[in-house]
Motif scaffolding. Structure first.
Motif, PDB file in Angstrom:
ATOM      1  N   ALA A  79     -64.999  58.845  40.663  1.00 17.75           N
ATOM      2  CA  ALA A  79     -64.270  58.741  39.397  1.00 17.75           C
ATOM      3  C   ALA A  79     -64.926  59.598  38.314  1.00 17.75           C
ATOM      4  O   ALA A  79     -65.001  59.204  37.162  1.00 17.75           O
ATOM      5  CB  ALA A  79     -64.174  57.281  38.963  1.00 17.75           C
ATOM      6  N   GLY A  80     -65.425  60.766  38.713  1.00 16.14           N
ATOM      7  CA  GLY A  80     -65.932  61.730  37.744  1.00 16.14           C
ATOM      8  C   GLY A  80     -67.400  61.553  37.426  1.00 16.14           C
ATOM      9  O   GLY A  80     -68.066  60.689  37.952  1.00 16.14           O
ATOM     10  N   PRO A  81     -67.883  62.410  36.597  1.00 17.40           N
ATOM     11  CA  PRO A  81     -67.151  63.449  35.859  1.00 17.40           C
ATOM     12  C   PRO A  81     -66.983  64.772  36.606  1.00 17.40           C
ATOM     13  O   PRO A  81     -66.275  65.648  36.127  1.00 17.40           O
ATOM     14  CB  PRO A  81     -68.011  63.664  34.613  1.00 17.40           C
ATOM     15  N   HIS A  82     -67.582  64.906  37.805  1.00 19.26           N
ATOM     16  CA  HIS A  82     -67.517  66.196  38.504  1.00 19.26           C
ATOM     17  C   HIS A  82     -66.727  66.162  39.802  1.00 19.26           C
ATOM     18  O   HIS A  82     -66.371  67.216  40.323  1.00 19.26           O
ATOM     19  CB  HIS A  82     -68.931  66.727  38.777  1.00 19.26           C
ATOM     20  N   ARG A  83     -66.490  64.985  40.352  1.00 13.80           N
ATOM     21  CA  ARG A  83     -65.719  64.796  41.593  1.00 13.80           C
ATOM     22  C   ARG A  83     -64.778  63.618  41.397  1.00 13.80           C
ATOM     23  O   ARG A  83     -65.127  62.664  40.698  1.00 13.80           O
ATOM     24  CB  ARG A  83     -66.638  64.515  42.783  1.00 13.80           C
ATOM     25  N   PHE A  84     -63.612  63.690  42.066  1.00  8.17           N
ATOM     26  CA  PHE A  84     -62.589  62.654  41.857  1.00  8.17           C
ATOM     27  C   PHE A  84     -61.782  62.403  43.118  1.00  8.17           C
ATOM     28  O   PHE A  84     -61.530  63.333  43.884  1.00  8.17           O
ATOM     29  CB  PHE A  84     -61.574  63.109  40.787  1.00  8.17           C
ATOM     30  N   ASP A  85     -61.351  61.158  43.290  1.00  3.53           N
ATOM     31  CA  ASP A  85     -60.213  60.909  44.162  1.00  3.53           C
ATOM     32  C   ASP A  85     -59.014  60.762  43.226  1.00  3.53           C
ATOM     33  O   ASP A  85     -59.149  60.931  42.002  1.00  3.53           O
ATOM     34  CB  ASP A  85     -60.431  59.714  45.104  1.00  3.53           C
ATOM     35  N   CYS A  86     -57.827  60.488  43.754  1.00  5.07           N
ATOM     36  CA  CYS A  86     -56.637  60.523  42.895  1.00  5.07           C
ATOM     37  C   CYS A  86     -56.697  59.507  41.757  1.00  5.07           C
ATOM     38  O   CYS A  86     -56.517  59.854  40.584  1.00  5.07           O
ATOM     39  CB  CYS A  86     -55.362  60.347  43.721  1.00  5.07           C
TER      40      CYS A  86
END
Length: 157
Positions: A64-71
């Motif tokens: 959930a961020g700030p540099h990687r995310f799932d939908c």
């Protein structure tokens, strides 16, 4: 003989949408719900911009961020930064939003992809049939055309 209507020049220059925004910001409501809708639109517009600013960030399941995310991590992050708290999963986010029809969707609304009643993916509506989303493993946050009609729309309030 025609009657003349006097419209203050501020309103003529500002346009209808801006007049509604001015009314909401000034605390005056022209119609019930205008202020709440204007505030929701502001949060959604901010969230849309925040999601767009993450273009190119890699997908990572559960992130959930700030540099990687799932939908749902991307939508959670974007709305949190814009000032609204959302639950973690796409299904929980769908359950928490005010559902709107495709004809009433607006930029910043959430777009939920579903199979039957199960929501499996979420993005943020960018207008013109496109969403910002973090699609899958090996992909990055990007702007993409909505590829199916099996979607629901939800407005964060």
């Amino acid at each position: 003989m025609s009657a003349q209507v006097h419209v203050p020049s501020l309103f003529v220059r500002a346009g209808t949408a801006s007049v509604l925004t001015l009314a909401a910001v000034g605390g005056t409501m022209f119609a019930p719900g205008v202020q709440a809708d204007a505030q929701a639109a502001t949060v959604s517009t901010k969230a849309l911009g925040i999601a767009a600013s993450k273009k190119g960030a890699p997908y990572r399941w559960g992130a959930a961020g700030p540099h990687r995310f799932d939908c749902s991590g991307l939508t959670l992050y974007a709305f949190k930064k814009a000032g609204k708290k959302l639950p973690r999963t796409a299904q929980q986010q769908y359950n928490r939003t005010r559902h709107v029809s495709a004809s009433r969707r607006q930029r910043g609304d959430l777009v939920f992809f579903h199979y039957g009643r199960s929501v499996y993916h979420v993005g943020i509506y960018a207008g013109a049939g496109r969403i910002w989303h973090s699609p899958r493993s090996g992909a990055v946050v990007r702007l993409e055309k909505i590829w199916t009609k099996s979607v629901y729309y939800g407005r964060v309030g």
